[in-house]
Scaffold this motif. Structure first.
Motif, PDB file in Angstrom:
ATOM      1  N   GLY A 146       0.775  -1.237   0.000  1.00  0.00           N
ATOM      2  CA  GLY A 146       0.000   0.000   0.000  1.00  0.00           C
ATOM      3  C   GLY A 146       0.800   1.277   0.000  1.00  0.00           C
ATOM      4  N   ILE A 147       1.997   1.242  -0.550  1.00  0.00           N
ATOM      5  CA  ILE A 147       2.843   2.441  -0.565  1.00  0.00           C
ATOM      6  C   ILE A 147       3.066   2.963  -1.982  1.00  0.00           C
ATOM      7  CG2 ILE A 147       5.176   3.321  -0.085  1.00  0.00           C
ATOM      8  CD1 ILE A 147       5.279   1.481   2.310  1.00  0.00           C
ATOM      9  N   CYS A 148       3.299   2.059  -2.931  1.00  0.00           N
ATOM     10  CA  CYS A 148       3.641   2.515  -4.284  1.00  0.00           C
ATOM     11  C   CYS A 148       2.418   2.939  -5.086  1.00  0.00           C
ATOM     12  CB  CYS A 148       4.395   1.425  -5.035  1.00  0.00           C
ATOM     13  SG  CYS A 148       3.380  -0.012  -5.474  1.00  0.00           S
ATOM     14  N   GLY A 149       1.242   2.395  -4.781  1.00  0.00           N
ATOM     15  CA  GLY A 149       0.033   2.757  -5.507  1.00  0.00           C
ATOM     16  C   GLY A 149      -0.100   2.112  -6.868  1.00  0.00           C
ATOM     17  N   SER A 150       0.727   1.134  -7.177  1.00  0.00           N
ATOM     18  CA  SER A 150       0.745   0.560  -8.520  1.00  0.00           C
ATOM     19  C   SER A 150      -0.437  -0.353  -8.816  1.00  0.00           C
ATOM     20  CB  SER A 150       2.040  -0.238  -8.736  1.00  0.00           C
ATOM     21  OG  SER A 150       3.170   0.588  -8.602  1.00  0.00           O
ATOM     22  N   CYS A 151      -0.974  -1.030  -7.806  1.00  0.00           N
ATOM     23  CA  CYS A 151      -1.956  -2.092  -8.045  1.00  0.00           C
ATOM     24  C   CYS A 151      -3.395  -1.601  -7.969  1.00  0.00           C
ATOM     25  CB  CYS A 151      -1.737  -3.256  -7.085  1.00  0.00           C
ATOM     26  SG  CYS A 151      -1.987  -2.817  -5.345  1.00  0.00           S
ATOM     27  N   GLY A 152      -3.638  -0.348  -8.326  1.00  0.00           N
ATOM     28  CA  GLY A 152      -4.998   0.166  -8.335  1.00  0.00           C
ATOM     29  C   GLY A 152      -5.851  -0.540  -9.377  1.00  0.00           C
ATOM     30  N   MET A 153      -7.030  -0.962  -8.986  1.00  0.00           N
ATOM     31  CA  MET A 153      -7.976  -1.607  -9.899  1.00  0.00           C
ATOM     32  C   MET A 153      -9.364  -1.513  -9.285  1.00  0.00           C
ATOM     33  SD  MET A 153      -6.668  -5.563  -9.368  1.00  0.00           S
ATOM     34  CE  MET A 153      -4.983  -5.122  -9.818  1.00  0.00           C
ATOM     35  N   VAL A 154     -10.358  -2.036  -9.952  1.00  0.00           N
ATOM     36  CA  VAL A 154     -11.732  -1.993  -9.438  1.00  0.00           C
ATOM     37  C   VAL A 154     -12.077  -3.366  -8.869  1.00  0.00           C
ATOM     38  CG1 VAL A 154     -14.157  -1.672 -10.029  1.00  0.00           C
ATOM     39  CG2 VAL A 154     -12.422  -0.208 -11.063  1.00  0.00           C
ATOM     40  N   VAL A 155     -12.397  -3.408  -7.580  1.00  0.00           N
ATOM     41  CA  VAL A 155     -12.761  -4.645  -6.900  1.00  0.00           C
ATOM     42  C   VAL A 155     -14.213  -4.533  -6.449  1.00  0.00           C
ATOM     43  CG1 VAL A 155     -12.243  -6.216  -4.999  1.00  0.00           C
ATOM     44  CG2 VAL A 155     -10.381  -4.948  -6.108  1.00  0.00           C
ATOM     45  N   ASN A 156     -15.050  -5.404  -6.958  1.00  0.00           N
ATOM     46  CA  ASN A 156     -16.481  -5.370  -6.664  1.00  0.00           C
ATOM     47  C   ASN A 156     -17.092  -3.999  -6.921  1.00  0.00           C
ATOM     48  OD1 ASN A 156     -16.522  -8.083  -5.922  1.00  0.00           O
ATOM     49  ND2 ASN A 156     -16.136  -7.641  -3.774  1.00  0.00           N
ATOM     50  N   GLY A 157     -16.683  -3.390  -8.027  1.00  0.00           N
ATOM     51  CA  GLY A 157     -17.284  -2.132  -8.451  1.00  0.00           C
ATOM     52  C   GLY A 157     -16.702  -0.888  -7.839  1.00  0.00           C
ATOM     53  N   LYS A 158     -15.710  -1.013  -6.945  1.00  0.00           N
ATOM     54  CA  LYS A 158     -15.127   0.152  -6.294  1.00  0.00           C
ATOM     55  C   LYS A 158     -13.615   0.198  -6.529  1.00  0.00           C
ATOM     56  CE  LYS A 158     -18.547   0.584  -2.590  1.00  0.00           C
ATOM     57  NZ  LYS A 158     -18.759   0.688  -1.123  1.00  0.00           N
ATOM     58  N   PRO A 159     -13.073   1.376  -6.833  1.00  0.00           N
ATOM     59  CA  PRO A 159     -11.617   1.494  -6.995  1.00  0.00           C
ATOM     60  C   PRO A 159     -10.914   1.182  -5.675  1.00  0.00           C
ATOM     61  CG  PRO A 159     -12.752   3.419  -7.888  1.00  0.00           C
ATOM     62  CD  PRO A 159     -13.764   2.652  -7.105  1.00  0.00           C
TER      63      PRO A 159
END
Length: 333
Positions: A146-159
């Motif tokens: 949770g530091i680099c911010g690289s793995c952002g995606m939508v999980v169950n409709g929410k970013p």
């Protein structure tokens, strides 16, 4: 992308509501009962209509959005961890992964069965799929904490950050829906294109500006700050540039020209740093319909931020600064 007529309506509603409020107040003050009633009716209709459109934008995420892409189901049944489930008491979850196909320009949904324990994140599950079922699955990740911010995606409709989202907690009836952030252009599978994101970030001059250019490279003293000065901008400095706030923002999803909450929160960060000497010029960069005035103050950006940054508040405070600078002449140029 929404039609231009709906965008025009929203801007008209943003401008018209304060005008109607002012007219209603005037009519009330002079006791013009005959004039007050139709104004009140028009005002209520405008507020109701605008409220409904905002509600739809918040709860019907990207309906439709700038990068709305057709979904084509292409199910692939995979199975991982039969031994682990039987011997280690793990739990079997179904991952439904929406992957962007760059050639066909569509999202294709793949289904995988994955064994997880109570400590595993959604990112762990996706990496297990990549390692043991489908090596072609692409995603962006790095630190896994949770530091680099690289793995952002939508999980169950929410970013969300996949590394900070527990797989079992996220599961709905044993299923986890995963997809790419559609508030950005997409490259492949779960990988968004951040070129536009960084251009918008760069456009607000996100660095300290000093009138004496020599100070940038050959400063002869330390610019100390007390706690009060630091606290004015510190919360906004926690941004890890994950892009979740941009994906959650309905305005970003409907108006690609809107600079977005991430860049604006950073403009606020440097605006309130007492070491910065850009002054009113920094406000001029964002005093446009595509800048602070494009924000509808929905607040989805602040809700999505994994680090507690409050872009929605920052934007409203920037609006206040612009109004104070324009009407009262208060600035430090």
């Amino acid at each position: 992308m929404r039609g231009h007529s709906l965008m025009i309506f929203e801007y008209a509603a943003m401008v018209g509501i304060p005008v109607l409020l002012a007219l209603t107040a005037v009519a009330y003050l002079v006791s013009l009962t005959a004039a007050y009633l139709p104004l009140a009716i028009v005002l209520m209709l405008a507020l109701f209509t605008y409220g409904i459109t905002s509600f739809i934008e918040i709860y019907a995420h990207r309906q439709p959005g700038t990068n709305r892409i057709a979904l084509r189901t292409s199910v692939v049944e995979g199975f991982i961890g039969e031994t682990e489930v039987r011997e280690k008491g793990m739990r079997m979850l179904t991952f439904k992964v929406k992957r962007f196909d760059r050639g066909d320009r569509v999202l294709k949904e793949y289904t995988y069965n994955v064994a997880v324990d109570k400590f595993m994140s959604v990112l762990d599950g996706l990496l297990g799929i990549k390692d043991r079922i489908d090596p072609s699955l692409s995603m962006r990740y790095s630190c896994r904490m949770g530091i680099c911010g690289s793995c952002g995606m939508v999980v169950n409709g929410k970013p969300a950050l996949a590394c900070e989202t527990n797989a079992i907690a996220a599961a709905r009836e044993g299923t986890v829906d995963v997809g790419p952030m559609e508030g950005h252009q997409l490259l492949k599978d779960l990988v968004p294109d951040f070129d536009d994101f960084f251009e918008k970030h760069k456009s607000v001059e996100p660095h300290l500006f000093r009138n004496n250019a020599i100070e940038k490279y050959n400063a002869n003293r330390v610019y100390k700050q007390n706690m009060e000065q630091e606290n004015k901008f510190l919360p906004s400095s926690f941004c890890i540039m994950c892009g979740l706030c941009m994906d959650a923002c309905p305005v970003v999803n409907s108006n690609p020209n809107f600079i977005g909450p991430q860049a604006l929160s950073q403009a606020y960060r440097y605006r309130n740093d007492n070491r910065d000497q850009m002054g009113g010029k920094r406000l001029d960069l964002i005093d446009t319909l595509e800048g602070v005035w494009g924000c509808e103050f929905i607040g989805a950006c602040s809700e999505a931020c994994p680090k507690g940054v409050d872009p929605a508040l920052s934007i409203q405070l920037l609006k206040s600064d612009i109004m104070a600078s324009g009407f009262l002449g208060k600035d430090d140029d």
